[in-house]
Every structure is written in structure tokens, then in C-alpha cells.
Design a protein around this motif. Structure first.
Motif, PDB file in Angstrom:
ATOM      1  N   GLN A   8      11.260   0.333   7.718  1.00 46.33           N
ATOM      2  CA  GLN A   8      11.867  -0.234   8.929  1.00 46.33           C
ATOM      3  C   GLN A   8      10.790  -0.852   9.811  1.00 46.33           C
ATOM      4  OE1 GLN A   8      11.598   1.378  12.316  1.00 46.33           O
ATOM      5  NE2 GLN A   8      12.459  -0.530  13.066  1.00 46.33           N
ATOM      6  N   GLY A   9       9.700  -0.145  10.016  1.00 45.46           N
ATOM      7  CA  GLY A   9       8.604  -0.690  10.812  1.00 45.46           C
ATOM      8  C   GLY A   9       7.988  -1.920  10.168  1.00 45.46           C
ATOM      9  N   ALA A  10       7.790  -1.867   8.859  1.00 45.76           N
ATOM     10  CA  ALA A  10       7.219  -3.005   8.140  1.00 45.76           C
ATOM     11  C   ALA A  10       8.157  -4.207   8.180  1.00 45.76           C
ATOM     12  CB  ALA A  10       6.932  -2.606   6.685  1.00 45.76           C
ATOM     13  N   ALA A  11       9.448  -3.962   8.002  1.00 48.63           N
ATOM     14  CA  ALA A  11      10.418  -5.056   8.013  1.00 48.63           C
ATOM     15  C   ALA A  11      10.469  -5.724   9.383  1.00 48.63           C
ATOM     16  CB  ALA A  11      11.800  -4.544   7.608  1.00 48.63           C
ATOM     17  N   ILE A  66       2.770  -8.172   5.090  1.00 45.30           N
ATOM     18  CA  ILE A  66       2.080  -7.765   3.853  1.00 45.30           C
ATOM     19  C   ILE A  66       1.308  -6.457   4.035  1.00 45.30           C
ATOM     20  CG2 ILE A  66       0.250  -8.387   2.224  1.00 45.30           C
ATOM     21  CD1 ILE A  66       1.408 -11.254   2.282  1.00 45.30           C
ATOM     22  N   PRO A  67       0.447  -6.324   5.054  1.00 45.77           N
ATOM     23  CA  PRO A  67      -0.239  -5.031   5.190  1.00 45.77           C
ATOM     24  C   PRO A  67       0.724  -3.886   5.504  1.00 45.77           C
ATOM     25  CG  PRO A  67      -1.032  -6.601   6.862  1.00 45.77           C
ATOM     26  CD  PRO A  67      -0.039  -7.311   6.022  1.00 45.77           C
ATOM     27  N   ALA A  68       1.761  -4.185   6.271  1.00 44.62           N
ATOM     28  CA  ALA A  68       2.716  -3.128   6.627  1.00 44.62           C
ATOM     29  C   ALA A  68       3.529  -2.690   5.409  1.00 44.62           C
ATOM     30  CB  ALA A  68       3.630  -3.610   7.748  1.00 44.62           C
ATOM     31  N   TYR A  69       3.992  -3.637   4.605  1.00 45.57           N
ATOM     32  CA  TYR A  69       4.731  -3.281   3.392  1.00 45.57           C
ATOM     33  C   TYR A  69       3.836  -2.555   2.389  1.00 45.57           C
ATOM     34  CZ  TYR A  69       9.060  -5.837   4.436  1.00 45.57           C
ATOM     35  OH  TYR A  69      10.238  -6.268   4.975  1.00 45.57           O
ATOM     36  N   THR A  70       2.553  -2.891   2.360  1.00 47.27           N
ATOM     37  CA  THR A  70       1.616  -2.180   1.478  1.00 47.27           C
ATOM     38  C   THR A  70       1.516  -0.711   1.891  1.00 47.27           C
ATOM     39  OG1 THR A  70       0.372  -4.223   1.113  1.00 47.27           O
ATOM     40  CG2 THR A  70      -0.757  -2.142   0.610  1.00 47.27           C
ATOM     41  N   GLY A  80       6.370   5.437  -0.146  1.00 51.40           N
ATOM     42  CA  GLY A  80       7.317   5.604  -1.249  1.00 51.40           C
ATOM     43  C   GLY A  80       6.669   6.264  -2.453  1.00 51.40           C
ATOM     44  N   TYR A  81       5.471   5.810  -2.804  1.00 54.63           N
ATOM     45  CA  TYR A  81       4.760   6.397  -3.935  1.00 54.63           C
ATOM     46  C   TYR A  81       4.471   7.872  -3.688  1.00 54.63           C
ATOM     47  CZ  TYR A  81       1.270   7.373  -7.446  1.00 54.63           C
ATOM     48  OH  TYR A  81       0.582   7.944  -8.491  1.00 54.63           O
ATOM     49  N   SER A  82       4.073   8.202  -2.466  1.00 50.35           N
ATOM     50  CA  SER A  82       3.739   9.597  -2.152  1.00 50.35           C
ATOM     51  C   SER A  82       4.961  10.499  -2.305  1.00 50.35           C
ATOM     52  CB  SER A  82       3.162   9.721  -0.735  1.00 50.35           C
ATOM     53  OG  SER A  82       4.169   9.614   0.257  1.00 50.35           O
ATOM     54  N   ARG A  83       6.151   9.996  -2.008  1.00 45.31           N
ATOM     55  CA  ARG A  83       7.369  10.801  -2.109  1.00 45.31           C
ATOM     56  C   ARG A  83       7.737  11.080  -3.566  1.00 45.31           C
ATOM     57  NH1 ARG A  83       7.695  13.803   1.598  1.00 45.31           N
ATOM     58  NH2 ARG A  83       9.944  14.021   1.486  1.00 45.31           N
ATOM     59  N   VAL A  84       7.513  10.108  -4.427  1.00 46.50           N
ATOM     60  CA  VAL A  84       7.784  10.314  -5.852  1.00 46.50           C
ATOM     61  C   VAL A  84       6.698  11.200  -6.459  1.00 46.50           C
ATOM     62  CG1 VAL A  84       7.999   9.168  -8.108  1.00 46.50           C
ATOM     63  CG2 VAL A  84       9.067   8.147  -6.077  1.00 46.50           C
ATOM     64  N   ASP A  85       5.440  10.918  -6.109  1.00 49.83           N
ATOM     65  CA  ASP A  85       4.316  11.684  -6.639  1.00 49.83           C
ATOM     66  C   ASP A  85       4.390  13.158  -6.255  1.00 49.83           C
ATOM     67  OD1 ASP A  85       1.564  11.624  -7.959  1.00 49.83           O
ATOM     68  OD2 ASP A  85       1.070  12.465  -5.974  1.00 49.83           O
ATOM     69  N   SER A  86       4.905  13.446  -5.062  1.00 49.82           N
ATOM     70  CA  SER A  86       4.994  14.837  -4.602  1.00 49.82           C
ATOM     71  C   SER A  86       6.281  15.525  -5.068  1.00 49.82           C
ATOM     72  CB  SER A  86       4.907  14.891  -3.074  1.00 49.82           C
ATOM     73  OG  SER A  86       6.018  14.234  -2.497  1.00 49.82           O
ATOM     74  N   ASN A  87       7.067  14.823  -5.878  1.00 52.48           N
ATOM     75  CA  ASN A  87       8.281  15.392  -6.484  1.00 52.48           C
ATOM     76  C   ASN A  87       9.392  15.651  -5.459  1.00 52.48           C
ATOM     77  OD1 ASN A  87       8.980  15.686  -9.143  1.00 52.48           O
ATOM     78  ND2 ASN A  87       8.684  17.895  -9.178  1.00 52.48           N
ATOM     79  N   HIS A  88       9.377  14.897  -4.362  1.00 51.27           N
ATOM     80  CA  HIS A  88      10.440  15.016  -3.366  1.00 51.27           C
ATOM     81  C   HIS A  88      11.578  14.030  -3.623  1.00 51.27           C
ATOM     82  CE1 HIS A  88       8.607  17.953  -0.741  1.00 51.27           C
ATOM     83  NE2 HIS A  88       7.473  17.266  -0.750  1.00 51.27           N
TER      84      HIS A  88
END
Length: 187
Positions: free
Chosen positions: A105-108, A120-124, A130-138
Motif C-alpha cells: 500500500q505504501g509502495a503503491a 521502484i525502490p518502494a516496491y523492492t 513478501g519474501y520474508s513472510r513465505v521464508d518464515s513459513n507464515h
């Protein structure tokens, strides 16, 4: 005077570094550090978006980012409870990812209001969340994608298309057969 991009970068960097030093100073586990970084960025991105609007004296934009954050949060949590999907770690309310929707939401907002040099930096950074949520199994990837799509769509409607709440009324009522709230929103 600093350029707008430098202001964004400075605010984001200072906020993220300050909060990240708190995480890394007390945590030697790299997996937990990534998860904590995602926790921080989900808050840092919307705050940065609001800060950029404020420092640009863009009070209409500030209102848009606040409104986008509210609607994104309401929609995300409504869907979480309606879907009641199980998380990969066995928990509840997996779909959609709230961390991701908050960050995106902030990036958009930054991208729709100020262009790709902000987006671009905000979406990065939002992708790291997003990656951290999948990586942490949440979350599953579908949860992350849904959170991102939801936040982007809501913020586009507000900032890109100009749909904003102009009148919001809530009136409680009580009678002999029922009680409740009457709500009316005018766009």
C-alpha cells in the motif's frame, strides 16, 4: 534544497536502519533477522509514504495514503477472517498476507502519486516483506500475491482514479426490536 527522491531515500534509510539495528543487535539467527526486517518494512513503507507527502506539503496525498492504509487494512482483515485459511505453520488467517498488503500500500501510493522513481525502490522493499513472510513459513505465495494485488488495487482506486471517501456517516440506532449501526459512505 534536497531533491524529492533524496528526501524519500533519506527518510526510508534512517527509519529502516534505526529499526534494523534494534533487530540485528539482539538476533544472531539470519532467518529470524529476515522475518524481523519484513516486520519493520511493513510499517516503514506506509510511514515513509506519509512522510514524503507531508514533507512535500502534499496534504491531499497525505490524506490519500492514510485513506489507502485504512481501506487496505479493513479489506485485508475482512478477507482473513472470511477465508480463515490455514498458514503453512499451522496457524490461522493466512489469506491474504497483511504484512504484504501494508507494505505494498505504501509502495503503491508512492508510485501512483510521485512516479516510478519512488515506486521502484518502494516496491523492492515491499518484495522483501513478501519474501520474508513465505521464508518464515507464515504465508504461501498466493497469500502474498493476493495481499499485493489487494493493496495495489485499493490505492489505485484512491490515488490513480480519484475515488476517495468524501462523506462518511455512522449513526447508532436502538428500537424495540433491534439495535445496531447505520453506516453510509459517499465517494
Amino acid at each position: 534544497m534536497m531533491s524529492s527522491f533524496k528526501v524519500l531515500l533519506s527518510m526510508f534509510t534512517i527509519t529502516s536502519l534505526f529499526l534494523s539495528t534494534k533487530v540485528f543487535a539482539f538476533n544472531n539467527n539470519p532467518d529470524e533477522s529476515l522475518e524481523k526486517t519484513g516486520d519493520i518494512l511493513q510499517i516503514a513503507l506506509p510511514i515513509t509514504a506519509a512522510g514524503v507527502a507531508f514533507f512535500k506539503d502534499d496534504y491531499e496525498g497525505l490524506g490519500q495514503t492514510i485513506e489507502g492504509a485504512i481501506w487496505t487494512s479493513v479489506a485485508t482483515h475482512t478477507l482473513k477472517f472470511a477465508a480463515d485459511a490455514e498458514r503453512p505453520n499451522g496457524g490461522k488467517h493466512s489469506f491474504p498476507s497483511g504484512h504484504t498488503s501494508s507494505a505494498v500500500q505504501g509502495a503503491a501510493f508512492l508510485q501512483f502519486r510521485y512516479g516510478w522513481q519512488y515506486g521502484i525502490p518502494a516496491y523492492t522493499a515491499a518484495a522483501v516483506v513478501g519474501y520474508s513472510r513465505v521464508d518464515s513459513n507464515h504465508h504461501y505465495w498466493r497469500d502474498v500475491a493476493a495481499g499485493a494485488a489487494l493493496a495495489t488495487g485499493i490505492q489505485y482506486a484512491i490515488t490513480g482514479m480519484g475515488y476517495s471517501v468524501t462523506n462518511f456517516t455512522v449513526i447508532p440506532y436502538i428500537n424495540d426490536k433491534s439495535s445496531g449501526l447505520y453506516a453510509r459512505v459517499t465517494f
